[in-house]
Write a protein that holds these residues in place. Structure first.
Motif, PDB file in Angstrom:
ATOM      1  N   PHE A 167       5.959  -6.322   8.815  1.00 23.24           N
ATOM      2  CA  PHE A 167       5.597  -5.308   7.839  1.00 23.24           C
ATOM      3  C   PHE A 167       6.723  -4.292   7.740  1.00 23.24           C
ATOM      4  O   PHE A 167       7.535  -4.149   8.653  1.00 23.24           O
ATOM      5  N   GLU A 168       6.741  -3.615   6.613  1.00 18.50           N
ATOM      6  CA  GLU A 168       7.814  -2.667   6.318  1.00 18.50           C
ATOM      7  C   GLU A 168       7.205  -1.324   5.940  1.00 18.50           C
ATOM      8  O   GLU A 168       6.279  -1.266   5.135  1.00 18.50           O
ATOM      9  N   VAL A 169       7.717  -0.278   6.546  1.00 17.21           N
ATOM     10  CA  VAL A 169       7.244   1.079   6.274  1.00 17.21           C
ATOM     11  C   VAL A 169       8.408   1.885   5.708  1.00 17.21           C
ATOM     12  O   VAL A 169       9.492   1.930   6.306  1.00 17.21           O
ATOM     13  N   ASP A 181       5.089   4.046   1.953  1.00 14.19           N
ATOM     14  CA  ASP A 181       4.739   2.741   1.403  1.00 14.19           C
ATOM     15  C   ASP A 181       4.741   1.725   2.538  1.00 14.19           C
ATOM     16  O   ASP A 181       5.671   1.697   3.357  1.00 14.19           O
ATOM     17  N   VAL A 182       3.684   0.909   2.614  1.00 17.27           N
ATOM     18  CA  VAL A 182       3.572  -0.133   3.638  1.00 17.27           C
ATOM     19  C   VAL A 182       3.508  -1.483   2.934  1.00 17.27           C
ATOM     20  O   VAL A 182       2.600  -1.731   2.126  1.00 17.27           O
ATOM     21  N   TYR A 202       0.849  -1.180   0.000  1.00 19.53           N
ATOM     22  CA  TYR A 202       0.000   0.000   0.000  1.00 19.53           C
ATOM     23  C   TYR A 202       0.891   1.239   0.000  1.00 19.53           C
ATOM     24  O   TYR A 202       1.823   1.334   0.797  1.00 19.53           O
ATOM     25  N   ASP A 203       0.606   2.177  -0.902  1.00 15.62           N
ATOM     26  CA  ASP A 203       1.381   3.408  -0.938  1.00 15.62           C
ATOM     27  C   ASP A 203       0.432   4.593  -1.032  1.00 15.62           C
ATOM     28  O   ASP A 203      -0.692   4.477  -1.536  1.00 15.62           O
ATOM     29  N   GLN A 256       7.067  -2.642  -5.002  1.00 14.50           N
ATOM     30  CA  GLN A 256       7.533  -1.657  -4.033  1.00 14.50           C
ATOM     31  C   GLN A 256       8.722  -0.873  -4.584  1.00 14.50           C
ATOM     32  O   GLN A 256       8.793   0.347  -4.455  1.00 14.50           O
ATOM     33  N   ILE A 257       9.660  -1.570  -5.230  1.00 17.20           N
ATOM     34  CA  ILE A 257      10.835  -0.889  -5.786  1.00 17.20           C
ATOM     35  C   ILE A 257      10.416   0.094  -6.873  1.00 17.20           C
ATOM     36  O   ILE A 257      10.949   1.211  -6.962  1.00 17.20           O
TER      37      ILE A 257
END
Length: 236
Positions: free
Chosen positions: A66-68, A132-133, A42-43, A179-180
């Motif tokens: 999860f990554e933020v 971005d999550v 999600y962004d 994501q990239i």
């Protein structure tokens, strides 16, 4: 006779499957992969006014990660204060006046994790922020649904577990690629904003210097003319 006919049909179907295995697997990937690869990325891009603070919430299950990732695209000195809190309000990450950051969190409890962007230190400049999550949710139950459509017959010699592992890896790679790509688009937008601001500054100071040069030239012409101007009156 009916039983022998059925056996012949089954043998023919089995041989057809054996011969078509090389084409069957790619088709199976093609039709089943869209259902397996679910979006977990999600962004969002928003504008944070000066002197304001904006918070967002993301529901995360226990024992998942999860990554933020965030970046300040435009505004002021391209800095913002970032705070990430657990569902109980415990600060997990605190960064003061940073331009960008990326954080990977292992969820120790269920609930809504809060991450805030603080621009209260700025009284003039608003900030455009991208974040971005990426959720690494445990979706084994969803991924296993596709197996109901395939008969795990040993004689077909199809390794369903290997296929599942391969599709899981494809899913992770697709999510990471997305994501990239989002991050690269943000970098492009950020660089474009910096270039436009530099272009405006160069034009402004170029005009100022041009005006100064013109005024200096006019002043020099006026001074030289005064030096050679004889104001004495000639008497006859």
């Amino acid at each position: 006779a009916p039983s022998s006919c059925k056996n012949n049909m089954a043998a023919t179907w089995y041989r057809g499957i054996r011969l078509a295995q090389g084409h069957f697997l790619p088709l199976l990937y093609m039709f089943l992969l869209p259902g397996v690869v679910s979006s977990t990325d999600y962004d969002y891009t928003f504008t944070l006014p000066p002197g304001q603070r904006e918070c967002f919430y993301q529901e995360v299950k226990k024992d998942t990660s999860f990554e933020v990732e965030y970046q300040v695209i435009d505004g002021g000195d391209l800095d913002v204060t970032f705070v990430l809190r657990s569902p109980k309000g415990i600060p997990l990450v605190t960064e003061l006046r940073k331009s960008e950051g990326i954080h990977s969190i292992d969820a120790k409890e269920d609930g809504d994790y809060m991450f805030c962007f603080d621009n209260t230190f700025s009284r003039i400049s608003e900030k455009m922020i991208f974040f971005d999550v990426l959720l690494d949710a445990d979706s084994d139950s969803e991924d296993d649904d596709w197996m109901d459509f395939v008969s795990p017959e040993e004689e077909l010699d199809i390794k369903l577990e290997d296929m599942k592992d391969s599709m899981d890896r494809v899913k992770e790679h697709l999510a990471k690629s997305r994501q990239i790509q989002n991050v690269l688009r943000v970098f492009e937008s950020k660089d474009r904003s910096i270039q436009e601001h530099n272009f405006e500054r160069v034009n402004f100071w170029s005009i100022v210097q041009l005006i100064i040069m013109v005024l200096t030239a006019l002043l020099q012409v006026y001074t030289v003319r005064n030096l050679f101007d004889d104001r004495k009156k000639v008497r006859t």
